[in-house]
Design a protein around this motif. Sequence first.
Motif, PDB file in Angstrom:
ATOM      1  N   GLU A 328       0.792  -1.244   0.053  1.00 51.49           N
ATOM      2  CA  GLU A 328      -0.065  -0.175   0.093  1.00 51.49           C
ATOM      3  C   GLU A 328       0.883   1.291  -0.096  1.00 51.49           C
ATOM      4  O   GLU A 328       2.027   0.987   0.326  1.00 51.49           O
ATOM      5  CB  GLU A 328      -0.835   0.025   1.277  1.00 51.49           C
ATOM      6  N   ALA A 329       0.278   2.324  -0.369  1.00 51.74           N
ATOM      7  CA  ALA A 329       1.022   3.641  -0.354  1.00 51.74           C
ATOM      8  C   ALA A 329       1.362   3.929   1.087  1.00 51.74           C
ATOM      9  O   ALA A 329       2.350   4.923   1.416  1.00 51.74           O
ATOM     10  CB  ALA A 329       0.268   4.810  -0.915  1.00 51.74           C
ATOM     11  N   TRP A 359      10.823   6.511   6.842  1.00 51.26           N
ATOM     12  CA  TRP A 359      10.295   7.317   7.785  1.00 51.26           C
ATOM     13  C   TRP A 359       8.831   6.972   7.767  1.00 51.26           C
ATOM     14  O   TRP A 359       8.345   6.790   8.908  1.00 51.26           O
ATOM     15  CB  TRP A 359      10.426   8.747   7.353  1.00 51.26           C
ATOM     16  N   LEU A 360       8.323   6.744   6.657  1.00 52.29           N
ATOM     17  CA  LEU A 360       7.021   6.458   6.543  1.00 52.29           C
ATOM     18  C   LEU A 360       6.450   5.193   7.327  1.00 52.29           C
ATOM     19  O   LEU A 360       5.503   4.888   8.076  1.00 52.29           O
ATOM     20  CB  LEU A 360       6.442   6.639   5.103  1.00 52.29           C
ATOM     21  N   GLU A 373      -4.460   4.313  12.941  1.00 52.40           N
ATOM     22  CA  GLU A 373      -4.629   3.752  11.384  1.00 52.40           C
ATOM     23  C   GLU A 373      -3.167   4.428  10.755  1.00 52.40           C
ATOM     24  O   GLU A 373      -3.163   5.463  11.008  1.00 52.40           O
ATOM     25  CB  GLU A 373      -5.727   4.307  10.731  1.00 52.40           C
ATOM     26  N   PRO A 374      -2.714   3.426   9.854  1.00 56.62           N
ATOM     27  CA  PRO A 374      -1.702   3.954   9.337  1.00 56.62           C
ATOM     28  C   PRO A 374      -2.075   5.127   8.005  1.00 56.62           C
ATOM     29  O   PRO A 374      -3.216   4.968   7.859  1.00 56.62           O
ATOM     30  CB  PRO A 374      -1.165   2.714   8.306  1.00 56.62           C
ATOM     31  N   LEU A 375      -1.458   6.104   7.740  1.00 54.77           N
ATOM     32  CA  LEU A 375      -1.718   7.109   6.819  1.00 54.77           C
ATOM     33  C   LEU A 375      -0.768   7.159   5.702  1.00 54.77           C
ATOM     34  O   LEU A 375       0.466   6.761   5.876  1.00 54.77           O
ATOM     35  CB  LEU A 375      -1.745   8.422   7.829  1.00 54.77           C
ATOM     36  N   ALA A 376      -1.235   7.561   4.528  1.00 54.91           N
ATOM     37  CA  ALA A 376      -0.306   8.039   3.461  1.00 54.91           C
ATOM     38  C   ALA A 376      -0.258   9.528   3.384  1.00 54.91           C
ATOM     39  O   ALA A 376      -1.092  10.106   3.523  1.00 54.91           O
ATOM     40  CB  ALA A 376      -0.881   7.341   2.220  1.00 54.91           C
ATOM     41  N   LEU A 377       0.919   9.848   3.080  1.00 48.44           N
ATOM     42  CA  LEU A 377       0.963  11.367   2.637  1.00 48.44           C
ATOM     43  C   LEU A 377       0.453  12.005   1.585  1.00 48.44           C
ATOM     44  O   LEU A 377       0.094  11.007   0.500  1.00 48.44           O
ATOM     45  CB  LEU A 377       2.635  11.807   2.678  1.00 48.44           C
TER      46      LEU A 377
END
Length: 444
Positions: A328-329, A359-360, A373-377
């Motif tokens: 996933e992103a 980092w992400l 929840e994980p997040l995408a930039l």
Amino acid sequence: MARGEEPVVTVVGGGLAGSEAAWQAAERGVRVVLYEMRPQKMTPAHRTDRLAELVCSNSLGSDLPDRAPGLLKAELRRLGSLVLTCADATRVPAGSALAVDRERFAEEVTRRIESHPRIQVVRQEVTEIPEPPAVIATGPLTSDALAAAIAALTGEEYLYFYDAMAPIVTADSIDMEIAFRASRYGKGGPDYINCPMTEAEYDRFVEALVTAERIPLREFEREDPRFFEGCLPIEVLAARGRAALAYGPLRPVGLVDPRTGERPYAVVQLRQDDLAGTLYNMVGFQTNLRYSEQERVFRMIPGLQHAEFVRYGQMDRTTFLNAPRVLEATMAFRGLPGLFFAGQITGVEGYVGSVASGWLAGVNAARLALGREPLALPRETMLGALCYYVSHADPAGFQPMKANFGLLPPLRPPVRSKRERYHAYARRAMDALDHFLALYPDFV
């Protein structure tokens, strides 16, 4: 995890991505166990047991904010990157690029990681997929046992490309009666040593280069000898045509030979590799030539006729996931909740791209451990666009990708001037990042 028990994130791999992931997770209040197999088990490219050891070049690319690598660095600095902080503290002159003293850089990253109160460094090889939440950041030289475990997990055939290291020579072996110090167009001062070539010298060099003896590929390599375009061996590039080098890494634009007052036909540039300025690497000269051939051919370059090589060029097999099928992103693996991947194994290319994905992945692994929840930039940011690309590209022909403005959504309205367009991309990216961080203040 039992009630009241401190959350733990496992990070596998102590390179750039793994070090960044471990630091970011620990900074968010979780305990981190960072596994690094060196020195118990070394790779073909690494030479020390230090974390974040740089093996291909000491340059992290352009630091200009209107260049794609520079924008990615600006975003990482805004996000509190450990690796960028250490790079800034150990930088050496390199014009508009960010280059570091590789020894001091690795020492600084190692010192900070090992002294962090929530990070435990374990020096042993990991051969199985770790229990989530976890980040796998083993890089392009993943050990055979773990690579087999990842292949079994993904159900995908591995792809691979060849990455290569450029030779390094001692500064005092360069003939400065021929070579001269300068940066292209005078940007950044006299940070590079330039070895100028006449057309005749260039032609002789190219002929010797393309006919020189190479290290034979192994059987499985001969069956599918795919080279990654971003780090082609110099002899492979030269074989594409007589002018390939003159329009590529040996392009002479922006340079004037002080001996003649004119632009050379071609120029080999050397970049400072250590803080003391005693070592210089040959820019763009990653190679698979035999060591004896490297000495013979590269000493044909004016100014390097007596060059002392402290490291020869080298080419290694490197592996990466077919990321669009499995990631996933957010850098999360689609088949196992809580597992993240980071670094060049994901298909991001280059040092800073590895740091960014680390980092992400580290932030999102920590968020998951803390029940978030994980997040995408945003895709308007370079980091968001890069991670979106590797997770959404066409899997049929997927190849690693470095940061570039072509990954970003088009500007509305369009900007015709390239320079103004790049500035506009950079401004929009930083605005989008600031807006995102205002919406999610717990993200940093």
